[in-house]
Design an enzyme around this catalytic site. Structure first.
Site, PDB file in Angstrom:
ATOM      1  N   GLU A 146       0.863  -1.184   0.000  1.00  0.00           N
ATOM      2  CA  GLU A 146       0.000   0.000   0.000  1.00  0.00           C
ATOM      3  C   GLU A 146       0.899   1.234   0.000  1.00  0.00           C
ATOM      4  O   GLU A 146       1.792   1.365   0.841  1.00  0.00           O
ATOM      5  CB  GLU A 146      -0.902  -0.024   1.245  1.00  0.00           C
ATOM      6  CG  GLU A 146      -1.851   1.164   1.275  1.00  0.00           C
ATOM      7  CD  GLU A 146      -3.132   0.889   2.054  1.00  0.00           C
ATOM      8  OE1 GLU A 146      -3.477  -0.285   2.276  1.00  0.00           O
ATOM      9  OE2 GLU A 146      -3.799   1.864   2.432  1.00  0.00           O
ATOM     10  N   LYS A 266      -4.016  -0.184  13.997  1.00  0.00           N
ATOM     11  CA  LYS A 266      -4.866   0.864  13.423  1.00  0.00           C
ATOM     12  C   LYS A 266      -6.289   0.433  13.737  1.00  0.00           C
ATOM     13  O   LYS A 266      -6.755  -0.576  13.206  1.00  0.00           O
ATOM     14  CB  LYS A 266      -4.630   0.961  11.914  1.00  0.00           C
ATOM     15  CG  LYS A 266      -5.610   1.873  11.177  1.00  0.00           C
ATOM     16  CD  LYS A 266      -5.231   2.005   9.701  1.00  0.00           C
ATOM     17  CE  LYS A 266      -6.193   2.867   8.924  1.00  0.00           C
ATOM     18  NZ  LYS A 266      -5.790   3.030   7.509  1.00  0.00           N
ATOM     19  N   GLU A 270     -10.720   4.645   9.175  1.00  0.00           N
ATOM     20  CA  GLU A 270     -10.894   4.278   7.769  1.00  0.00           C
ATOM     21  C   GLU A 270     -11.439   2.850   7.609  1.00  0.00           C
ATOM     22  O   GLU A 270     -10.952   2.070   6.803  1.00  0.00           O
ATOM     23  CB  GLU A 270      -9.567   4.424   7.012  1.00  0.00           C
ATOM     24  CG  GLU A 270      -9.038   5.848   7.038  1.00  0.00           C
ATOM     25  CD  GLU A 270      -7.807   6.074   6.170  1.00  0.00           C
ATOM     26  OE1 GLU A 270      -7.733   7.138   5.555  1.00  0.00           O
ATOM     27  OE2 GLU A 270      -6.931   5.191   6.120  1.00  0.00           O
ATOM     28  N   ARG A 303      -2.255   3.562  17.018  1.00  0.00           N
ATOM     29  CA  ARG A 303      -2.202   4.742  16.144  1.00  0.00           C
ATOM     30  C   ARG A 303      -3.309   5.751  16.467  1.00  0.00           C
ATOM     31  O   ARG A 303      -4.450   5.374  16.758  1.00  0.00           O
ATOM     32  CB  ARG A 303      -2.284   4.329  14.672  1.00  0.00           C
ATOM     33  CG  ARG A 303      -1.075   3.527  14.249  1.00  0.00           C
ATOM     34  CD  ARG A 303      -1.222   3.085  12.816  1.00  0.00           C
ATOM     35  NE  ARG A 303      -0.699   4.011  11.846  1.00  0.00           N
ATOM     36  CZ  ARG A 303      -1.346   4.403  10.765  1.00  0.00           C
ATOM     37  NH1 ARG A 303      -2.581   4.032  10.533  1.00  0.00           N
ATOM     38  NH2 ARG A 303      -0.761   5.196   9.895  1.00  0.00           N
ATOM     39  N   ARG A 314     -11.611  17.696  10.101  1.00  0.00           N
ATOM     40  CA  ARG A 314     -10.824  16.472  10.218  1.00  0.00           C
ATOM     41  C   ARG A 314      -9.523  16.707  10.994  1.00  0.00           C
ATOM     42  O   ARG A 314      -9.057  15.826  11.718  1.00  0.00           O
ATOM     43  CB  ARG A 314     -10.519  15.943   8.805  1.00  0.00           C
ATOM     44  CG  ARG A 314      -9.616  14.753   8.820  1.00  0.00           C
ATOM     45  CD  ARG A 314      -9.487  14.140   7.442  1.00  0.00           C
ATOM     46  NE  ARG A 314      -8.309  13.284   7.374  1.00  0.00           N
ATOM     47  CZ  ARG A 314      -7.872  12.708   6.288  1.00  0.00           C
ATOM     48  NH1 ARG A 314      -8.515  12.871   5.132  1.00  0.00           N
ATOM     49  NH2 ARG A 314      -6.797  11.951   6.302  1.00  0.00           N
ATOM     50  N   LYS A 338       0.926  10.643  13.568  1.00  0.00           N
ATOM     51  CA  LYS A 338       1.533  11.186  12.342  1.00  0.00           C
ATOM     52  C   LYS A 338       2.048  12.594  12.601  1.00  0.00           C
ATOM     53  O   LYS A 338       1.477  13.316  13.437  1.00  0.00           O
ATOM     54  CB  LYS A 338       0.517  11.204  11.206  1.00  0.00           C
ATOM     55  CG  LYS A 338       0.191   9.816  10.682  1.00  0.00           C
ATOM     56  CD  LYS A 338      -0.696   9.870   9.439  1.00  0.00           C
ATOM     57  CE  LYS A 338      -1.007   8.452   8.980  1.00  0.00           C
ATOM     58  NZ  LYS A 338      -1.826   8.397   7.759  1.00  0.00           N
ATOM     59  N   ASP A 343      -2.654  14.257   7.239  1.00  0.00           N
ATOM     60  CA  ASP A 343      -2.176  12.987   6.684  1.00  0.00           C
ATOM     61  C   ASP A 343      -0.966  13.168   5.773  1.00  0.00           C
ATOM     62  O   ASP A 343      -1.114  13.122   4.551  1.00  0.00           O
ATOM     63  CB  ASP A 343      -3.317  12.320   5.893  1.00  0.00           C
ATOM     64  CG  ASP A 343      -2.958  10.925   5.453  1.00  0.00           C
ATOM     65  OD1 ASP A 343      -1.920  10.417   5.890  1.00  0.00           O
ATOM     66  OD2 ASP A 343      -3.733  10.346   4.663  1.00  0.00           O
ATOM     67  N   GLU A 371       3.994   9.058  -0.690  1.00  0.00           N
ATOM     68  CA  GLU A 371       2.589   8.968  -1.098  1.00  0.00           C
ATOM     69  C   GLU A 371       2.072  10.298  -1.624  1.00  0.00           C
ATOM     70  O   GLU A 371       1.350  10.343  -2.614  1.00  0.00           O
ATOM     71  CB  GLU A 371       1.738   8.515   0.090  1.00  0.00           C
ATOM     72  CG  GLU A 371       0.245   8.575  -0.197  1.00  0.00           C
ATOM     73  CD  GLU A 371      -0.631   8.146   0.965  1.00  0.00           C
ATOM     74  OE1 GLU A 371      -0.089   7.791   2.021  1.00  0.00           O
ATOM     75  OE2 GLU A 371      -1.861   8.171   0.787  1.00  0.00           O
ATOM     76  N   HIS A 499      -4.053  18.670   0.502  1.00  0.00           N
ATOM     77  CA  HIS A 499      -4.991  17.644   0.031  1.00  0.00           C
ATOM     78  C   HIS A 499      -5.798  18.027  -1.204  1.00  0.00           C
ATOM     79  O   HIS A 499      -7.004  17.774  -1.265  1.00  0.00           O
ATOM     80  CB  HIS A 499      -5.922  17.209   1.161  1.00  0.00           C
ATOM     81  CG  HIS A 499      -5.930  15.713   1.308  1.00  0.00           C
ATOM     82  ND1 HIS A 499      -6.035  14.858   0.224  1.00  0.00           N
ATOM     83  CD2 HIS A 499      -5.805  14.901   2.392  1.00  0.00           C
ATOM     84  CE1 HIS A 499      -5.993  13.602   0.647  1.00  0.00           C
ATOM     85  NE2 HIS A 499      -5.833  13.599   1.953  1.00  0.00           N
TER      86      HIS A 499
HETATM   87  C1  BDP Z   1      -3.203   7.330   4.319  1.00  0.00           C
HETATM   88  C2  BDP Z   1      -3.040   6.372   3.207  1.00  0.00           C
HETATM   89  C3  BDP Z   1      -3.675   5.037   3.468  1.00  0.00           C
HETATM   90  C4  BDP Z   1      -3.258   4.528   4.829  1.00  0.00           C
HETATM   91  C5  BDP Z   1      -3.591   5.550   5.882  1.00  0.00           C
HETATM   92  C6  BDP Z   1      -3.041   5.192   7.236  1.00  0.00           C
HETATM   93  O1  BDP Z   1      -3.582   6.931   2.044  1.00  0.00           O
HETATM   94  O2  BDP Z   1      -3.290   4.167   2.451  1.00  0.00           O
HETATM   95  O3  BDP Z   1      -3.862   3.312   5.124  1.00  0.00           O
HETATM   96  O4  BDP Z   1      -3.010   6.782   5.569  1.00  0.00           O
HETATM   97  O5  BDP Z   1      -2.021   5.753   7.609  1.00  0.00           O
HETATM   98  O6  BDP Z   1      -2.190   8.263   4.163  1.00  0.00           O
HETATM   99  O7  BDP Z   1      -3.613   4.365   7.927  1.00  0.00           O
END
Ligand code: BDP
Length: 679
Positions: A146, A266, A270, A303, A314, A338, A343, A371, A499
């Protein structure tokens, strides 16, 4: 050419070094293994054997003694520390309280040899900033990665445990050479299968290979594993059956891997399962795992990357969910945060959780894989970004309370300190796709060891080891590296924009993207808010009030348009197009100049690189050259897309002295990227 002539040409080339295979596979560890140094150690162990071998084959100086000492000074310095003393001519001693400290010392000595010409007296004393320095692989069990841009995963699950790729050992060596001492093998979006007996046997084989290099293995786990793997009715962390399941599973892991590091989780993010599915908190979930890991000294990295499809900003959500839990986590839980509140955007302010969670250990998560920074096509050296993050002042304990100090044990004392970087490693022959992406892996390790190093020092070391020590190469290329992150911010998202990527793949620009039915915080408009009156996200006290999550006086600085750093202006403010910037330009003009500067910077990188042809091998030269062409093309694409689109709102001309757009907005809107070309 007849055979003899061919042979002569071949031999000449070999002696001139021009046929040397330079495919990047040796990373920064390119020293010839032809030395015959005298190396002695006062102990034996698999780790010390590695240290002795590395020095014997590469060290070109006087005899080296490796000494394990249990004296007070070394004990105080900490486990991974080492002292190097002596003279390159007369003899050198490396001392440490641990085997791994000796190995780190050996790599330090070799690094000095490969980067410096100095033959003087050595007096080095080193201790790492963070106890745990981890890579996070977002690698799936089916071999895909990923957000990976260097081919398939290096973990060949279908071949393991029987077949062992030589890359595992090379990986261990590369990481040990920069002080990385842990690795999470699988994606945070974790398949429960990683905890099956079959996979654990495979994990054991990898752990055995990494062990002599001081690297512990950790796994990402799926919170629903008890339910999915064993058919339990649920995975409620307060259910005794669920707790027993984890205790048994953890026991099984430690029987195979006695020094297993722990779990990365995690949860409730998401779409991933988590304790909230059962009305429990993140702390309930993390503590349940922590209790089961405790007898084995394992840890949980939980996380904080969470956000929900609510009307709430957000950027505020992780703070809102985690602050009430401060102090409620076990002491073997570390909350992994993070660097920024959204993100891994090209530039973000630091996450307000740093400095705010005073009773919980926090570990920064940085993203090494690009990314949001051009995948493995753009040359972007990330050390400057990470330095900005480390040095950001949270003010949580008065002036000078930097993010680094809030996490490395200086300001708050917790049993362990840690840091993680999302890896950019794949099966590509050069490991990272772009030769210069190796520098980010390298920089992560070096900064996790010592966040006080400058980006300049790190780039310097890396260039000398990876390419050549010739100043005519090092000086200009280093400058290019040091400018590259700023350039990317300029041509992608200057002034705090964030973003505005194309739908889903995060490579190119799509500030116009609008997909009916999609949650708003997955769409660019949510972040840029461009309209006829202006652009930017109002996070002031009059807007979403995200500023209030920062400690005074930062909150006030960010809140006031006059004191908010211009680099973060549109992150915190919705600003009229004619707002006067500090240099006297209007916001609109400044936006145009920033985008244009980014493009010009990349063109400059091309010029610098093209002059380097004679200093390095042809293969790597051409590879980087071709990537820079894509890079320059993309920078123009970003600039045209963003400026032409935002111009539909600003209604103002693009200043006449900057490069004119080469595209039509309508054509750019039609671009739909086939990701296969970019992976
Ligand atoms: C985002 C990514 C996704 C990850 C997510 C994460 O797009 O693929 O799964 O973060 O950190 O930046 O969990």
């Amino acid at each position: 050419m007849n055979r003899t002539v061919l042979y002569i040409v071949f031999s000449l080339c070999i002696s001139a070094g021009c046929l040397k295979a330079e495919d990047g596979s040796r990373l920064w560890l390119r020293a010839e293994m032809t030395a015959q140094a005298q190396v002695k150690a006062n102990r034996e162990s698999p780790t010390i054997t590695v240290a002795v071998e590395e020095l014997k084959t590469q060290w070109k100086g006087a005899p080296v003694q490796l000494h394990i000492h249990r004296n007070k000074k070394l004990r105080n310095l900490g486990k991974d520390s080492y002292i190097i003393s002596g003279d390159k001519q007369a003899g050198i001693t490396i001392q440490s309280g641990s085997d791994i400290g000796l190995l780190y010392g050996a790599y330090h000595l070799l690094r000095l040899q490969e980067t410096q010409n100095d033959n003087g007296v050595l007096q080095v004393e080193e201790s790492p900033a963070y106890d745990l320095r981890l890579l996070n692989h977002w690698d799936n069990l089916n071999g895909t990665v990923e957000r990976g841009y260097a081919g398939y995963s290096i973990w060949k699950w279908d071949e393991l445990p029987a077949k062992i790729s030589p890359r595992y050992k090379e990986y261990a060596r590369a990481n040990a050479s920069i002080g990385i001492n842990g690795t999470v093998l699988n994606n945070v979006n974790a398949s429960p299968d990683i905890l099956t007996e079959d996979y654990l046997q495979k994990v054991k084989v990898i752990a055995d290979i990494l062990r002599p290099y001081g690297i512990k293995v950790y796994l990402s786990v799926n919170f629903s594993s008890p339910k999915i793997l064993s058919g339990l009715s649920g995975s409620d962390p307060l259910d005794t059956g669920v707790q027993r399941w984890w205790r048994n599973k953890i026991g099984e892991i430690y029987r195979l891997i006695p020094d297993f590091g722990g779990f990365l989780v995690k949860a409730n993010s998401e779409g991933q399962p988590g304790p909230q599915d059962y009305g429990r908190t993140h702390a309930d979930g993390a503590n349940m795992l922590a209790d089961a890991l405790k007898p084995y000294v394992g840890i949980v990295m939980w996380r904080a990357f969470v956000y929900n499809p609510t009307p709430e900003d957000r950027a505020k959500q992780a703070y809102q969910e985690f602050i009430p839990l401060d102090g409620k986590f076990r002491d073997n839980v570390i909350v992994q945060v993070k660097n920024g509140p959204i993100d891994f955007q090209p530039r973000e302010p630091f996450s307000p959780l740093f400095g705010a969670m005073k009773h919980t250990a926090l570990m920064p998560e940085l993203q090494i894989t690009q990314e949001y920074l051009g995948f493995s096509n753009h040359l972007v050296f990330l050390a400057p970004q990470w330095k900005e993050f480390f040095e950001s002042d949270t003010y949580c304990n008065g002036k000078g309370s930097t993010v680094a100090k809030t996490t490395d044990g200086t300001l708050f004392s917790h049993p362990v300190s840690a840091i993680a970087g999302v890896a950019n490693i794949g099966q590509d022959i050069n490991w990272c796709g772009h030769h210069f992406a190796q520098a980010n892996w390298y920089a992560f390790g070096r900064l996790a060891w010592d966040h006080g190093l400058t980006a300049d020092e790190i780039a310097d070391e890396w260039l000398r080891m990876t390419f050549t020590r010739d100043e005519a190469f090092v000086t200009p290329v280093k400058e290019m590296m040091l400018d590259s992150w700023g350039a990317a911010v300029n041509y992608m998202m200057p002034l705090g924009l964030h973003h505005i990527f194309a739908w889903d793949h995060h490579y190119g620009p799509e500030p116009w993207c609008d997909i009916p039915g999609v949650r708003p915080d997955w769409l660019p408009r949510y972040y840029h808010n461009a309209g006829e009156e202006g652009i930017g996200f109002d996070r002031t006290t009059g807007g979403s009030d995200a500023v209030s999550q920062y400690h005074a006086p930062l909150k006030e600085y960010f809140n006031d348009i006059a004191t908010c750093p211009e680099d973060l202006l549109l992150w915190f403010h919705h600003v009229p197009w004619d707002h006067p910037m500090k240099n006297g330009r209007t916001l609109w003009d400044e936006l145009c100049y920033r985008y244009d500067t980014g493009v010009q910077q990349v063109r400059e990188f091309q010029k610098i690189w093209d002059r380097m042809e004679n200093y390095i091998d042809g293969d790597r030269f051409r590879h980087v050259q071709s990537r820079l062409k894509i890079h320059a093309h993309d920078a123009v694409w970003w600039k045209d897309a963003c400026l032409l689109y935002f111009q539909t709102y600003s209604g103002r001309p693009i200043p006449y002295d900057i490069e004119r757009p080469m595209h039509e907005l309508d054509d750019l809107k039609k671009i739909k990227l086939d990701l296969r070309h970019h992976n």
